[in-house]
Each structure stands twice: as structure tokens, then as C-alpha cells.
Design an enzyme around this catalytic site. Sequence first.
Site, short mmCIF file in Angstrom:
data_model
loop_
_atom_site.label_atom_id
_atom_site.label_comp_id
_atom_site.label_asym_id
_atom_site.label_seq_id
_atom_site.Cartn_x
_atom_site.Cartn_y
_atom_site.Cartn_z
N ASP A 48 -36.50 -12.12 -2.72
CA ASP A 48 -35.93 -11.08 -3.52
C ASP A 48 -36.23 -9.87 -1.98
O ASP A 48 -36.10 -8.76 -2.47
CB ASP A 48 -36.14 -10.28 -5.05
CG ASP A 48 -34.79 -9.20 -4.67
OD1 ASP A 48 -34.06 -9.31 -4.31
OD2 ASP A 48 -35.05 -8.72 -5.87
N GLU A 94 -44.59 -5.80 -13.07
CA GLU A 94 -43.48 -5.63 -12.64
C GLU A 94 -42.04 -5.81 -14.48
O GLU A 94 -42.80 -6.21 -15.44
CB GLU A 94 -42.51 -6.93 -12.11
CG GLU A 94 -43.27 -7.17 -10.66
CD GLU A 94 -42.88 -8.37 -10.18
OE1 GLU A 94 -41.67 -8.01 -10.28
OE2 GLU A 94 -43.05 -8.61 -8.87
N TYR A 99 -38.39 -9.14 -17.32
CA TYR A 99 -36.84 -7.42 -17.19
C TYR A 99 -36.02 -7.78 -18.45
O TYR A 99 -34.88 -7.99 -18.39
CB TYR A 99 -35.89 -7.96 -15.38
CG TYR A 99 -37.37 -8.16 -14.55
CD1 TYR A 99 -37.03 -6.27 -14.41
CD2 TYR A 99 -37.76 -8.50 -13.90
CE1 TYR A 99 -37.86 -5.97 -13.23
CE2 TYR A 99 -39.05 -8.54 -12.69
CZ TYR A 99 -38.24 -6.59 -12.12
OH TYR A 99 -39.33 -6.88 -11.78
N GLU A 118 -45.23 -15.28 -9.20
CA GLU A 118 -43.33 -15.49 -9.23
C GLU A 118 -43.38 -16.80 -8.38
O GLU A 118 -42.08 -17.75 -8.51
CB GLU A 118 -42.93 -14.84 -9.75
CG GLU A 118 -42.48 -14.50 -10.35
CD GLU A 118 -41.01 -12.86 -10.36
OE1 GLU A 118 -40.16 -13.61 -9.98
OE2 GLU A 118 -41.51 -12.54 -11.36
C1 GCB Z 1 -38.85 -10.36 -9.88
C2 GCB Z 1 -39.61 -10.33 -8.41
C3 GCB Z 1 -38.96 -9.54 -7.67
C4 GCB Z 1 -38.09 -8.65 -7.05
C5 GCB Z 1 -37.63 -8.95 -8.83
C6 GCB Z 1 -35.72 -8.34 -9.45
O1 GCB Z 1 -39.52 -10.93 -10.91
O2 GCB Z 1 -41.00 -10.73 -8.23
O3 GCB Z 1 -39.38 -9.72 -6.05
O4 GCB Z 1 -37.51 -7.78 -6.28
O5 GCB Z 1 -38.10 -9.06 -9.37
O6 GCB Z 1 -35.36 -7.20 -8.76
O7 GCB Z 1 -34.88 -9.20 -9.14
#
Ligand code: GCB
Length: 664
Positions: A213, A546, A510, A457
Site C-alpha cells: 500500500d 499497526e 484495523y 503481512e
Molecule cells: C496495513 C499495511 C500497511 C497499509 C495499512 C493500511 O496493514 O501493513 O502497509 O498502509 O495496512 O492503511 O491499509
Amino acid sequence: MQVAGAMVGALWVTGAAALWAALCGRALALEGGMLYPQETPSRERKDLNGLWDFRADFSEDRNQGFRERWYQRPLRESGPVLDMPVPSSFNDVGQDRKLYSFIGWVWYERQVLVPRSWTQDPGTRVMLRISSAHYYAIVWVNGVHVTEHEGGHLPFEADISKLVQFSPGELNRITIAINNTLTPHTLPPGIIEHMTDSSRYPKYYFVQKTNFDFFNYAGLHRSVFLYTTPVSYIDDVTVTTDVDQGTGLVNYEIVVKSNENFELELLLWDKEGRVVAKGMGARGQLAVPSAQLWWPYLMHEQPAYLYTLEVTLVVQTGAGIVSDVYTLPVGIRTVEVVHNQFLINGKPFYFHGVNKHEDADIRGKGFDWALVMKDFNLLRWLGANSFRTSHYPYAEEVMQLCDRYGIVVIDECPGVGIVLPESFKNISLQHHLEVMEELVRRDKNHPSVVMWSVANEPVSWLAPAAYYFKTVIGHTKALDPTRPVTFVSNSRPEVDRGAPYVDVICINNYYSWYHDYGHLEVIQLQVNAAFENWYKLYQKPIIQSEYGADNIPGFHQDPPLMFSEEYQKFVLQQYHFALDQKRKDYVIGELIWNFADFMTDQSPRRVIGNKKGIFTRQRQPKGSAFLLRERYWKIANETMYPHLTVTPQYLENRFFNSLDQNCF
Ligand code: GCB
């Protein structure tokens, strides 16, 4: 044929690399040390930053440059060239949409006058060092092939002494061809997709697809240097440190390249300019009574203490005595994972920090001192003590500043987006091992680096992932037994095949963003459940590596809705409630995603890039930055003064608002 255009380029690359490795009998990556080029009494340096001639090979098969041997004469004679700044990504500098998303070979060229003293003395070795060329690079000097390198984030170099001595006083032409194509076997991996439906795409249409990403910026991203050493020289220095009842122990190993007899002398200097220990020979231990330890920022009143190790090589040659001097900053500290804790100098360390990207307007991934300093000043303002180099190694100068300011680093390799089954094959694995070797070789002496991260990941639940990660993690531990190793997972504990081998579990999730979006009320429950499940299965310390939510600056909505500032803050707060329940237990850190907004590929999920930054891409704070700032300073107070009742502002006043420049 254009269909195969970028792929022909990419296959050619793979073929060349394999051939070269076979000729050398081993991987290029493993040859010699990779000490940062320094000016010392025996070494000079010239940086080649500035404007280079540049030409993208827009030909159908992207191979015109090789067919016409653009490296054999000045690039401008091959056709129109652009002025291209170095360091910089080439993508955002111009107004050309085709160059923005170009895939294939681009050509850089620079003419350089080498100082006469360098070319007249046969005892001088002249090196060309390229700190980062993304992704595959071939280098010629005066039309002669001097080296190739695979991988966009680590330095490589070539001895060009003979070539420049051959033409003293004349301009030397440095040509670098760079291919940004990513294949299933590059790191990061990618795939070229050929669109053959002629009702939907023009003839020979192809696109680069990736599973990560961030935008695949390309070019000469960091400095290009010329530097000298004597022909007998210090090739590598490895330092590890320990502490025994207040005495600092500095173990050293020096590699010398010399055909003559030599001696090595070592001096360790403190900040006041006193020699605190002396050594002789290629291997040994220096003892520093009552050593000042290297402490992370906000963990000690005097963080980031650095000694200077001065290594002097003295060689007896037919022509007399020749010496080479190299100096290295040394931080004496220990790192250990014990039960549920991450110990630095024997004391529990809690990571309260960020994930970053090398990313900015116009420059893309190009190194820029002003930007780097702004970022460090923001880290200081935030009260952050650490970051992860998501998702690739950062510039050497950044690592040096981390040592100097006490910012703790989880040093990640470019193993991001490993999801295709082909990317688990042996050829990928071999390359991954080499990249870890290059990374450890480059960053092993930084006290700020406390852990290696081998991937972010990957599809770690796939069967081949078990062997793959066991091998990569095992190899990394063998390369550097002094640091823990992790890899960053977004999978479930019961199916994750890499977790059994890591020292620390790093998890990304997330909640209420990619899952249950809009349902802020489920976050705490889900974060807690994730922690408990991971811990129950592996009994290892955990970092929330994260978490976050997008916020488009200026969007406000209360009650909070996705993409508003209020929503981003609410998500963070919910995570913080959950983290606070576990952080005195086995959760040893929290790293926000992300420090700043950054560019990505275009997609319906991205509004001109990823907006999960707590700072905008221009480094201005969003509301979430203030929230995090309050939290990090509060945690720092608790860590530094666990037995005192101090106001959250105490430390901040002492460290940040004071004029004591030494502390940062
Ligand atoms: C993740 C990734 C990261 C992305 C992020 C997102 O899990 O490790 O590279 O930018 O999520 O914002 O989706």
C-alpha cells in the site's frame, strides 16, 4: 514486441544477475563490508548529488537503450534527455503522466571530474557508491560495466580506481540504468499483468500490480558518492556491546583488505575527547569502567550517549608506511527479550512510537535533509521513542540520527506484500536471505536498531510460509545473535506459520476500519480478544505494530463518521483503552499507522494516497497528533519516573521545552 516489453526487461535482469552471481561464485551482496563513506585523515569523499541527465526508455520493449548501447557514449547523443535531480524519485518531478507511472528501464548519467590527487596516486582506491537505486541497477563508468545490484533500498558500490586512473584530468561518465519492474521474486514482489482483451485495452497493454500500500516510486533515491581509501584498507568493522556490573564491554572485529603485513590500533573516545579504552589486533574486547550507556530518548536523563571508536590500520609497504583510519559511533547498550518484557540495559522498554514511510511531495522517496530533520523534530514533539522502518530499510543518514537522538528502531526489510505462491519458491527465499545479509551488514553497528523485522503481512497461513519464515528468521538470528527478530502479522494466531519462530509478536489490525466499519463500539473488545488469543498460544511479548484510521484533513463530523478527524481520534482512543489494560502485562509497544499521510497506487479506497497519518503529507498535525502527544508524554513520565508522582508535563518541560540541545 511490446507485449513482453517490461517483462523482457525484467527477465533480462534476472538472467544478468544469475550469470553474474555464477561468475563470481557467490551472491554479489555478500562481497566485502559496506561501511558508510566517511571523510577521515586517510579517506576523501565527493558527493554526486545534483542534476543528472535522464532518459526513460519508452520503446515498446523497453530495450532500446541496450540495443543501442546508450552507455557507450553521452546519453544526450542518444536522444532527448531531461534534467533529473538526485536524490529524488523521477515520478513526481515532471508534468508527464507517462513518466509518473513508467515501468521499465530509465537511464541516468553524470559526468564527473575526479580530483587529480585521486588518479595520480596508485596507492589510492576510488569507490563509487550508490546508496539506493530502485529496483535493479546496472552501472557503467566510461562505458565499462562495473557492477549490478538487485534491491532498491540498500547500498552497493564498485571499485573504479583503474577506470579513473586511465583517464586522468578528463571527465568520467557514470551511467546507471535502473529498472523498477517488480516480479514475484523481487522484494517487494509484484506482477506484470498483460491486458489482452483488445475491446478494452490498447495493443500490448500491461500494468504493474503489487500487494502493498505505497506508491512504487523509483530512481536514485539517495546519495551517490565517490570516495577513496588507501589500497590496503579497513573493509569492515563489527561492534557488539555488553555491560558487566557497570563496565561497558565493546567487542570488535575488523576486516582488513591488504596484501602486506599490517597492524590495527583501536581507540575509544568519550564525548569529552578522552581516550577511555585502547585495543590492538583484528578482534578483541574493550572495557570501559563506569560506562555511560546508550539509552533511548525519554528513558534516561542523558539519552543516546555515543562513544567514538577510531580504528587505525598501519601497513608496512615497499614504499613506506601507509595508514587507513575509520571512525564509528558506538553506543554501549544491551537488548534482551525476557519473558514478557523487552529489556534495554536490563530495564523494561515500552515502544511508544510510529510507523513511517520515506515519502513526500515532489521528491517521492528521495532523501532530503530538511524533511528528515522536520520528521525528527516532530518525533521529539510527539514524545515518540521509536519507529519501525515500514516497509523497507531507510537511508543510512536516518539511522545515524536515530543513534544520535536515541530513537529506537525496528529495522524492517522490504519483505512486504509476499502473497503470491511463487513468492515462496526457492529463488525468492534465496533473495530474501541475501537482502537480510545486506541489511544486517549495513545496520549492525547502530545501537538504535534493537530488532530486525523480516516481513510485513505475508500470507503467513500458507503452508510454504512455515519453511520460508523458519529459514529467513533462523538466518537472521545466525547473522546477528545479539538482536531479537520479528515479522509483522495480520493473520490469526492459530494459523500463523511464522509466529513460532519470532522473539516478539507484532500484530496489525484495523478494527472498525477494514472490518465492522463504522462500529466504534466493538474495537476494545476485539483488540482485547486479539491480544489474549496471541498471548495464550505463544506466550511471547506483543507489539501492536499497526492500528489507525484514515482522516481527510478538514473533514469533521460529530457523532464521528469514517474519514472525519473525530472518527480517527475515536478509533485511537478505543485502542488506547485496550492497550492500557495490557501494557503493564505482556503488551510491550504501540506504533501508530502512520506518522504522516503518504502516496499509494490509485484505488477507490484511497483519496490521493493513504490518509492514516497523524500528520499530513506536508507534516502538519491533525487532531490525532495532539491526542497521541498527550498519551506518549504521559507514558514517558511513567517510564522515567515510575516512583514519582509527576505531572504529565514534567518530562515534557524538562526535555522538550528546555533549551538543552544535547537531549535531542
Ligand atoms: C496495513 C499495511 C500497511 C497499509 C495499512 C493500511 O496493514 O501493513 O502497509 O498502509 O495496512 O492503511 O491499509
